[in-house]
Scaffold this active site. Structure first.
Site, PDB file in Angstrom:
ATOM      1  CB  SER A   1       1.826   3.651   6.183  1.00  0.00           C
ATOM      2  OG  SER A   1       2.506   4.007   5.014  1.00  0.00           O
TER       3      SER A   1
ATOM      4  CE1 TYR B   1       0.595  -1.592   4.037  1.00  0.00           C
ATOM      5  CE2 TYR B   1       1.055   0.337   2.670  1.00  0.00           C
ATOM      6  CZ  TYR B   1       1.253  -0.379   3.833  1.00  0.00           C
ATOM      7  OH  TYR B   1       2.104   0.107   4.786  1.00  0.00           O
TER       8      TYR B   1
ATOM      9  CE  LYS C   1      -0.488  -0.424   7.518  1.00  0.00           C
ATOM     10  NZ  LYS C   1      -0.329  -1.195   8.743  1.00  0.00           N
TER      11      LYS C   1
HETATM   12  C1  UD1 Z   1       5.741   1.687   0.193  1.00  0.00           C
HETATM   13  C2  UD1 Z   1       4.485   2.289   0.696  1.00  0.00           C
HETATM   14  C3  UD1 Z   1       4.562   2.448   2.179  1.00  0.00           C
HETATM   15  C4  UD1 Z   1       4.818   1.107   2.811  1.00  0.00           C
HETATM   16  C5  UD1 Z   1       6.113   0.579   2.265  1.00  0.00           C
HETATM   17  C6  UD1 Z   1       6.404  -0.778   2.854  1.00  0.00           C
HETATM   18  C7  UD1 Z   1       3.293   3.845  -0.731  1.00  0.00           C
HETATM   19  C8  UD1 Z   1       3.283   5.193  -1.346  1.00  0.00           C
HETATM   20  N1  UD1 Z   1       4.305   3.577   0.065  1.00  0.00           N
HETATM   21  O1  UD1 Z   1       6.759   2.677   0.356  1.00  0.00           O
HETATM   22  O2  UD1 Z   1       3.376   2.944   2.689  1.00  0.00           O
HETATM   23  O3  UD1 Z   1       4.876   1.244   4.197  1.00  0.00           O
HETATM   24  O4  UD1 Z   1       6.026   0.493   0.845  1.00  0.00           O
HETATM   25  O5  UD1 Z   1       5.993  -1.829   2.070  1.00  0.00           O
HETATM   26  O6  UD1 Z   1       2.425   3.070  -0.942  1.00  0.00           O
HETATM   27  N2  UD1 Z   1      12.535   1.728  -5.765  1.00  0.00           N
HETATM   28  C9  UD1 Z   1      13.356   1.542  -6.867  1.00  0.00           C
HETATM   29  N3  UD1 Z   1      13.694   0.260  -7.196  1.00  0.00           N
HETATM   30  C10 UD1 Z   1      13.277  -0.833  -6.458  1.00  0.00           C
HETATM   31  C11 UD1 Z   1      12.441  -0.610  -5.338  1.00  0.00           C
HETATM   32  C12 UD1 Z   1      12.078   0.683  -5.012  1.00  0.00           C
HETATM   33  O7  UD1 Z   1      13.753   2.484  -7.542  1.00  0.00           O
HETATM   34  O8  UD1 Z   1      13.612  -1.965  -6.829  1.00  0.00           O
HETATM   35  C13 UD1 Z   1      12.170   3.111  -5.391  1.00  0.00           C
HETATM   36  C14 UD1 Z   1      10.680   3.358  -5.434  1.00  0.00           C
HETATM   37  O9  UD1 Z   1      10.287   3.740  -6.727  1.00  0.00           O
HETATM   38  C15 UD1 Z   1      10.541   4.471  -4.398  1.00  0.00           C
HETATM   39  C16 UD1 Z   1      11.668   4.208  -3.396  1.00  0.00           C
HETATM   40  O10 UD1 Z   1      12.562   3.330  -4.063  1.00  0.00           O
HETATM   41  O11 UD1 Z   1      10.781   5.708  -5.009  1.00  0.00           O
HETATM   42  C17 UD1 Z   1      11.178   3.524  -2.132  1.00  0.00           C
HETATM   43  O12 UD1 Z   1      10.397   2.395  -2.494  1.00  0.00           O
HETATM   44  P1  UD1 Z   1       9.917   1.308  -1.438  1.00  0.00           P
HETATM   45  O13 UD1 Z   1      11.057   0.859  -0.617  1.00  0.00           O
HETATM   46  O14 UD1 Z   1       9.149   0.264  -2.184  1.00  0.00           O
HETATM   47  O15 UD1 Z   1       8.962   2.119  -0.464  1.00  0.00           O
HETATM   48  P2  UD1 Z   1       7.715   3.079  -0.818  1.00  0.00           P
HETATM   49  O16 UD1 Z   1       7.100   2.733  -2.097  1.00  0.00           O
HETATM   50  O17 UD1 Z   1       8.163   4.474  -0.599  1.00  0.00           O
END
Ligand code: UD1
Length: 345
Positions: free
Chosen positions: A125, A150, A154
């Site tokens: 990841s 987590y 990785k």
């Molecule tokens: C995270 C992990 C990544 C993992 C992936 C799958 C980190 C840095 N990243 O990715 O390694 O493979 O999860 O589980 O640990 N967001 C919102 N509202 C929501 C959900 C998300 O605003 O309800 C935003 C988050 O703040 C982020 C973006 O959307 O900025 C993506 O979030 P998400 O889909 O959870 O993925 P990552 O956190 O990037």
């Protein structure tokens, strides 16, 4: 070529199974349905017209994994997807993550050694980069201590694989092992047919599942975590990659491993993303536009542990793997919504 796909009924695993079959390979799925459903197997059959051999086992169960290798006999490659992946849960229950994610990899490697299986593709990841100083991140960008157990798993798994490949280079050991570590950016989308997609059990943690469940009325409102980041619109930036493109990267990785047979015992890393960053707000707006609907959302506080922005350099994957993303953000968001709508019928 027979390929063992651990976690093959999960989100990325199931799409990879489709790509493997399309490429003429013979996937064998093992999964314990910890975060997926048996119905995925039927849905895979609907897409591929193929019944994929399936074993309901936990990859930490060495005897059970051994039995699969013995029954199937000539497994040449393994794609190891099976792992827990909820960042927040890993902070609350780190031992569950260390035991499962690292333990299962060790079992897989031991069985690969025992049964002389030479090719491994591992699901890593972009979390290993943390918040990079320079963007886009290349495979040489520094690995920083992870923000979560987590993320640690990785990083540790990558090291376990590197050390095992190195040990296979020693003269005393006639075990041949070649590995490719794929560092995924943010997978989105679903198979075009709508038969398979991301199926989070419970409240989704990830952005796109939360968006489609909000659009479907299952969740009341999406909260965008943070509007004060140092990015063009103040929301976090990620590299969103269509899951079918990601799936195809696994086929390319296996093909590279097989073709590189003359240079045994190598371990290569590839970023798998689009090379383009999109903000959370852009993603929401694009979702609304391509699907012609309005999403109920608000801005909230930052989510602890989130990095501000990250996107991939994909030059190495382009050049050495012969792979690049083919599908757009729009297609990913359309396919994700199509999948959610089919689920509700
Ligand atoms: C995270 C992990 C990544 C993992 C992936 C799958 C980190 C840095 N990243 O990715 O390694 O493979 O999860 O589980 O640990 N967001 C919102 N509202 C929501 C959900 C998300 O605003 O309800 C935003 C988050 O703040 C982020 C973006 O959307 O900025 C993506 O979030 P998400 O889909 O959870 O993925 P990552 O956190 O990037």
């Amino acid at each position: 070529m027979k390929v063992l796909v651990t976690g093959g009924t999960g989100f990325i695993g199931s799409h990879a199974v489709v790509s493997l079959i399309e490429a003429g390979m013979k996937p064998i799925i093992v999964d314990n349905f910890d975060n997926s459903l048996p119905s995925v197997l039927e849905n895979l059959k609907a897409i591929t017209q193929t019944t994929v051999p399936f074993y309901k086992i936990d990859c930490n169960d060495q005897e059970a994994v051994n039995e699969v290798f013995e029954t199937e006999k000539d497994i040449e490659g393994v794609i190891h997807f099976a792992a827990h992946k909820a960042v927040g849960e890993s902070v609350i229950n780190p031992l569950k993550y260390y035991q499962n994610n690292i333990g299962s990899l060790i079992v897989i490697l031991k069985m690969m050694k025992k049964h002389q299986t030479p090719h491994l593709v591992f699901s890593s990841s972009c979390t290993v980069y943390g918040q990079p100083d320079q963007l886009p991140v290349t495979e040489h960008s520094p690995i920083i201590p992870a923000q979560s157990p987590y993320g640690n798993t990785k990083q540790i798994c990558e090291e376990v694989i590197r050390d095992t490949v190195k040990s296979a280079q020693t003269e005393q050991d006639d075990f041949q092992l070649n590995a490719i570590l794929l560092r995924y950016f943010n997978p989105i989308g679903a198979h075009l047919s709508g038969h398979i997609g991301e199926l989070p059990l419970g409240v989704p943690n990830n952005l796109v599942p939360y968006i489609i469940q909000t659009a479907a009325g299952i969740r009341e409102k999406l909260t965008i975590f943070g509007k004060d980041y140092n990015t063009p619109d103040g929301t976090c930036v990620r590299d969103y990659i269509h899951v079918m493109d990601l799936a195809d990267a696994h086929v390319k990785a296996l093909q590279l491993l097989v073709n590189k047979k003359q240079t045994n015992n190598t371990c290569e890393v590839f970023n798998i993303g689009t090379g383009k960053g999109n903000s959370v707000q852009e993603l929401v707006q694009t979702f609304e536009k391509v699907n012609n609907l309005k999403l109920n959302y608000e801005f909230g506080n930052r989510r602890p542990g989130d990095v501000e922005q990250i996107y991939a350099s994909v030059a190495k994957a382009n050049q050495e793997l012969g792979w690049q993303a083919q599908r757009s953000l729009e297609e990913g968001l359309r396919d994700a919504w199509n999948w959610q709508q089919k689920l509700m019928k």
